[in-house]
Design an enzyme around this catalytic site. Sequence first.
Site, PDB file in Angstrom:
ATOM      1  N   ARG A  10       0.840  -1.192   0.000  1.00 51.21           N
ATOM      2  CA  ARG A  10       0.000   0.000   0.000  1.00 51.21           C
ATOM      3  C   ARG A  10       0.878   1.247   0.000  1.00 51.21           C
ATOM      4  NH1 ARG A  10      -3.603  -1.495   3.184  1.00 51.21           N
ATOM      5  NH2 ARG A  10      -4.810   0.419   3.216  1.00 51.21           N
TER       6      ARG A  10
ATOM      7  N   ALA B 246       6.577  -2.160  -4.578  1.00 47.40           N
ATOM      8  CA  ALA B 246       6.655  -1.368  -3.354  1.00 47.40           C
ATOM      9  C   ALA B 246       5.620  -0.238  -3.339  1.00 47.40           C
ATOM     10  CB  ALA B 246       8.067  -0.815  -3.190  1.00 47.40           C
ATOM     11  N   HIS B 247       5.633   0.516  -2.247  1.00 46.10           N
ATOM     12  CA  HIS B 247       4.640   1.569  -2.034  1.00 46.10           C
ATOM     13  C   HIS B 247       4.725   2.666  -3.093  1.00 46.10           C
ATOM     14  CE1 HIS B 247       7.654   4.436  -0.440  1.00 46.10           C
ATOM     15  NE2 HIS B 247       8.213   3.356   0.095  1.00 46.10           N
ATOM     16  N   ASN B 248       3.558   3.149  -3.498  1.00 45.86           N
ATOM     17  CA  ASN B 248       3.420   4.287  -4.421  1.00 45.86           C
ATOM     18  C   ASN B 248       3.943   4.024  -5.827  1.00 45.86           C
ATOM     19  OD1 ASN B 248       3.752   5.719  -1.488  1.00 45.86           O
ATOM     20  ND2 ASN B 248       2.342   6.855  -2.811  1.00 45.86           N
TER      21      ASN B 248
ATOM     22  N   SER C 255       7.779   4.337  -5.385  1.00 49.01           N
ATOM     23  CA  SER C 255       7.525   5.550  -6.173  1.00 49.01           C
ATOM     24  C   SER C 255       8.054   5.474  -7.597  1.00 49.01           C
ATOM     25  CB  SER C 255       8.101   6.783  -5.460  1.00 49.01           C
ATOM     26  OG  SER C 255       7.499   6.943  -4.190  1.00 49.01           O
TER      27      SER C 255
END
Length: 338
Positions: A221, A242-244, A262
């Site tokens: 998330r 991974a996140h974003n 990201s």
Amino acid sequence: MVFTIKEIAQLIGGHVVGDASINIHKLCKIQEAIPGSITFLANPSYEKYLYTTQASAVIINNSFQPERSVSPSLILVEDPYASFTKLLAHYYQAVLNKHKVGVEEPAHLGKHVKLGNLVYRGAFSYIGDYVTLEDKVQIYPHTYIGDHVSIGENTIIYSGVKIYAGCQIGKNCIIHAGAVVGSNGFGFAPQPTGSYEKIPQVGGVILEDNIEIGANTTIDRATLGNTLIKQGTKIDNLVQIAHNVEVGKDTVIAALTGIAGSTKIGNNCMLGGQVGVAGHTEMGDRTVVAGQAGVTKSYKKGNVTLMGMPAIERKKYLKNYAIFKQLQNILQIKKDEQ
């Protein structure tokens, strides 16, 4: 299930040469086929098997001219591989993936859950509060669906999948066994003491429509906002996102790939197995990354093939590799010149 050769030809839009009334009950490789089975020939290197196969029918290109007589009936099509794929899809839906309906007890259903028509919930599945399951969603046994999750129609969630609170899953998705969607991103703030303090991950995950997620893949998330996988993308087993991270439409990602936080990946990209992608990088549309490559910087222009570690454009990599293979000879020449 049993189909006649004629029925199969009608399904895939082919023309039969030979006996169209023979019953077909199995799909096989051309070199392993048995009587009553159907196979296909798309690669010329397999032509030799056409003359020895025990298959009752072979799907083949309509321009193909056999060197000698063949025993199976032939179904002539424009694209044998695409036609056999269509047949496989039909067989899968009719035989291997029959839609289940109803509830297998024991199963937990939370408060204020919205259930569509023809939903299946397997034994020991857990559905949290305020969850939405649209029509024909299938939740297999031992699956966890957290609070405020929404799952679109015709989506299949296989056994052992964990979908954390607040995630959104689109229509016609398939999530295979053991996958985890919405676990915490790897966010920790270094402290003056040398320790790390956890950064709360309060964002979500959005999977758009027609996405397939392989077994034991994990999608974290977002810290804020959402980790986003856009429609049509297919992700293999054992992939870490991974996140974003944002992954564009109709992108394919092979097993054991890791994508750091990201990162933005464009539409129609291809990432081979064991690829590593550094965080906060960006790949443009139609970027291809060869297996085991390590992407350490952005390639925003797209339409490029990357190879090696650190990944560079294919043409430059091949030139460098050609030199690398000759290093020992070059060193020997230099020694001889001294």
